[in-house]
Design an enzyme around this catalytic site. Structure first.
Site, mmCIF file in Angstrom:
data_model
loop_
_atom_site.group_PDB
_atom_site.id
_atom_site.type_symbol
_atom_site.label_atom_id
_atom_site.label_comp_id
_atom_site.label_asym_id
_atom_site.label_seq_id
_atom_site.Cartn_x
_atom_site.Cartn_y
_atom_site.Cartn_z
ATOM 1 N N ASP A 2 -12.917 -17.628 14.166
ATOM 2 C CA ASP A 2 -11.518 -17.739 13.772
ATOM 3 C C ASP A 2 -11.099 -19.184 13.538
ATOM 4 O O ASP A 2 -10.328 -19.471 12.619
ATOM 5 C CB ASP A 2 -10.631 -17.115 14.861
ATOM 6 C CG ASP A 2 -9.168 -17.005 14.430
ATOM 7 O OD1 ASP A 2 -8.930 -16.631 13.263
ATOM 8 O OD2 ASP A 2 -8.284 -17.277 15.249
ATOM 9 N N ARG A 55 0.835 -1.201 0.000
ATOM 10 C CA ARG A 55 0.000 0.000 0.000
ATOM 11 C C ARG A 55 0.867 1.248 0.000
ATOM 12 O O ARG A 55 0.533 2.254 -0.613
ATOM 13 C CB ARG A 55 -0.917 -0.006 1.222
ATOM 14 C CG ARG A 55 -1.879 1.161 1.228
ATOM 15 C CD ARG A 55 -3.070 0.931 2.120
ATOM 16 N NE ARG A 55 -4.042 2.000 1.983
ATOM 17 C CZ ARG A 55 -5.297 1.903 2.368
ATOM 18 N NH1 ARG A 55 -5.742 0.770 2.879
ATOM 19 N NH2 ARG A 55 -6.124 2.910 2.237
ATOM 20 N N LYS A 85 -2.168 -30.222 5.873
ATOM 21 C CA LYS A 85 -1.260 -30.908 6.782
ATOM 22 C C LYS A 85 -1.128 -32.384 6.397
ATOM 23 O O LYS A 85 -2.082 -33.039 5.989
ATOM 24 C CB LYS A 85 -1.742 -30.752 8.229
ATOM 25 C CG LYS A 85 -1.589 -29.320 8.751
ATOM 26 C CD LYS A 85 -2.039 -29.205 10.189
ATOM 27 C CE LYS A 85 -1.821 -27.790 10.726
ATOM 28 N NZ LYS A 85 -0.400 -27.466 10.902
ATOM 29 N N LYS A 90 -7.358 -20.293 23.295
ATOM 30 C CA LYS A 90 -6.057 -19.666 23.504
ATOM 31 C C LYS A 90 -5.687 -19.723 24.980
ATOM 32 O O LYS A 90 -6.548 -19.880 25.846
ATOM 33 C CB LYS A 90 -6.098 -18.207 23.023
ATOM 34 C CG LYS A 90 -6.238 -18.083 21.501
ATOM 35 C CD LYS A 90 -6.105 -16.647 21.060
ATOM 36 C CE LYS A 90 -6.100 -16.541 19.538
ATOM 37 N NZ LYS A 90 -4.928 -17.195 18.922
ATOM 38 N N GLU A 124 -4.010 -23.683 21.838
ATOM 39 C CA GLU A 124 -2.880 -22.773 21.690
ATOM 40 C C GLU A 124 -2.444 -22.286 23.069
ATOM 41 O O GLU A 124 -3.281 -22.030 23.934
ATOM 42 C CB GLU A 124 -3.261 -21.566 20.830
ATOM 43 C CG GLU A 124 -3.725 -21.909 19.427
ATOM 44 C CD GLU A 124 -4.165 -20.675 18.676
ATOM 45 O OE1 GLU A 124 -3.313 -20.036 18.024
ATOM 46 O OE2 GLU A 124 -5.359 -20.332 18.736
ATOM 47 N N HIS A 160 -11.429 -24.455 10.541
ATOM 48 C CA HIS A 160 -10.551 -25.574 10.903
ATOM 49 C C HIS A 160 -11.305 -26.736 11.555
ATOM 50 O O HIS A 160 -11.187 -27.889 11.122
ATOM 51 C CB HIS A 160 -9.447 -25.103 11.850
ATOM 52 C CG HIS A 160 -8.558 -24.057 11.260
ATOM 53 N ND1 HIS A 160 -8.303 -23.957 9.917
ATOM 54 C CD2 HIS A 160 -7.843 -23.048 11.845
ATOM 55 C CE1 HIS A 160 -7.481 -22.940 9.692
ATOM 56 N NE2 HIS A 160 -7.195 -22.383 10.845
#
Length: 500
Positions: free
Chosen positions: A233, A48, A180, A338, A214, A238
């Site tokens: 997310d 940008r 994966k 998380k 995570e 996933h």
């Protein structure tokens, strides 16, 4: 691996973003270093604002994965940079696309790959600009990163804008978990071995658990994450994609549409969750301060960039049921979060106990067979069995058999982005998400999001460094089950040795 032969231009929107520097650029260099790219190709890096130091940025990002001081790789790096072209470019300005067209048409016969490593809100504007400059020819492909939209309505709108200018066979919606090694090995294990596929049903399987955990918090993604949350997310893409791979019927053949047809059937067979079901079968949490990897960490509400009164979930767990003959009565437990205890991604297939045991079992509830697909960190497949302990008498213990010992011996296993980027270049859509898949996933998730928006229920707090909120444990406990929380194969082997 076969080399990719057709010349191409990879036009990368968001070249200096986190995704590009951590994943895409190292993956592209890996393909080049392995001699998998054609002689004629270019990386067209768009910025940008003017970025004079892009080659230095590129060197740093690639250097994290590859030792560029190595004599052989140093030579590869020098030739790799000759394929890089930089262009200062504002994707929101339609008039700029004429300059981009002039650049990419310098190689008229090459395939044009437009990789949108940008927020999905920009997808429509970028596609409009590409179409206005007539860069959406049949030799063009476009790659879209997740999450595509924030709910069903926005996902439909974005896809309509993209599909207005590109045909479905030109669109690659990427979910890197599908790239994966273990995910693809799961397909082979199921559909190339009657010993497993014959047992892959409600008669022999008790439950299936899918965990993506995570240890990190939101880090520098707080402003993005606070508007997204764990379900959008990780859940919409996933978790549900892994669920589809595990639960799908055998496709008639191994080609893109046959595989994706079966995945769509799974999504459409998911039992819809009403408001009461959401309260009973879905848990959302938000991490508070605690200890992670031996270090004191702040709670989510204290993270820089997070609204002080935010109700965004950093953890979600769900009990999911599939209404078809194969999976009737088999619960699928999904969770992601998380600031949890360990970083891991696992699919654990829990088989039913033997109907009658003739042996004295010390830990009967842990002796049922398990098949574990670990996607990260130590990728591989393990089968838990029962065997006799060495020595006099007949005493039974559990043991594990590795079904992927070659993983340990290979110096380089292509990572997910390396494999998927190669598939884009070779025009193979098998491991990419089709439009009806994406919409079906949002259709199932939308009632959960709407219930959260309309109810006054706040996320349940959980201490950073734990396995999440207590309600997630109760979700399984009320069914008489527990989450599989073995940290590593080594830990289980040590426990077994201690029994001797």
């Amino acid at each position: 691996m076969m080399p990719l032969n057709e010349p191409f231009d990879l036009v990368l929107f968001g070249s200096t973003g986190d995704l590009s520097t951590r994943k895409l650029l190292p993956a592209l260099f890996s393909l080049y270093a392995d001699a998998r790219l054609p002689n004629e190709w270019r990386l067209v890096a768009l910025f940008r604002r003017e970025h004079k130091d892009f080659i230095e940025t590129l060197h740093k990002s690639v250097g994290v994965k590859h030792d560029l001081n190595d004599k052989k790789l140093k030579s590869k790096w020098a030739s790799f940079t000759k394929h890089v072209v930089c262009l200062s470019f504002d994707a929101t300005e339609p008039d700029n696309y004429g300059e981009l067209k002039e650049l990419v048409e310098q190689q008229a016969d090459s395939n044009k790959i437009f990789y949108l490593a940008t927020p999905s809100a920009l997808y429509g504007k970028i596609c409009n600009g590409l179409a206005k400059a007539r860069l959406n020819s049949l030799k063009s492909r476009i790659v879209l990163e997740k999450p595509i939209g924030s709910d069903l309505a926005s996902a439909k709108k974005i896809n309509q804008l993209v599909c207005r200018h590109f045909k479905e066979q030109q669109i690659f919606r990427i979910d890197h978990y599908l790239g994966k090694e273990t995910v693809q090995n799961l397909l082979v294990l199921r559909f190339a071995n009657t010993i497993f596929e014959s047992q892959w049903n409600q008669k022999y399987i008790d439950n299936i658990q899918i965990t993506i955990s995570e240890t990190l918090g939101v880090e520098e993604r707080a402003q993005f994450y606070d508007h997204v949350g764990a379900l959008r997310d990780m859940g919409q893409n996933h978790l549900l994609q892994l669920l589809c791979i595990v639960a799908m019927e055998p496709p008639a053949r191994f080609n893109p549409d046959a595989v994706r047809d079966e995945k769509v059937k799974v999504l459409r067979a998911l039992r819809v969750l009403g408001d009461q079901d959401v309260q009973k079968k879905v848990v959302r949490g938000q991490y508070s301060s605690g200890i992670s990897n031996g270090v004191a960490v702040a709670g989510y509400l204290d993270e820089e960039g997070v609204a002080p009164s935010s109700e965004t979930e950093t953890f979600v767990a769900m009990k999911v049921e599939i209404d078809n003959w194969r999976w009737a009565g088999v619960p699928f437990y999904l969770r992601t979060g998380k600031r949890l205890v360990h970083r891991a991604c696992e699919i654990v297939v829990h088989f039913k106990e033997v109907p009658h045991s003739i042996f004295d079992l010390q830990h009967k509830n842990t002796m049922a067979n398990k098949l574990v697909f670990r996607l990260q960190p130590d990728e591989g497949i393990r089968l838990k069995l029962c065997e006799k302990k060495r020595g006099p008498g007949v005493s039974v213990r559990s043991t594990e058999l590795s079904l992927s010992p070659d993983y340990l011996n290979r110096k380089h296993i292509p990572d997910a982005y390396e494999r998927l980027l190669g598939d884009v270049i070779s025009n193979n859509q098998t491991l990419f998400v089709r439009q009806d898949e994406l919409i079906a996933a949002w259709e199932w998730l939308d009632p959960i999001l709407k219930h959260w928006d309309e109810s006054e229920q706040e996320p349940e707090p959980y201490i950073a460094g734990s396995w999440g909120p207590a309600a997630a444990t109760l979700l399984l406990a009320k069914d008489g089950r527990l989450w599989d929380e073995t940290s590593s194969p080594l830990q289980e082997s040590m426990l077994n040795e201690g029994e001797e």
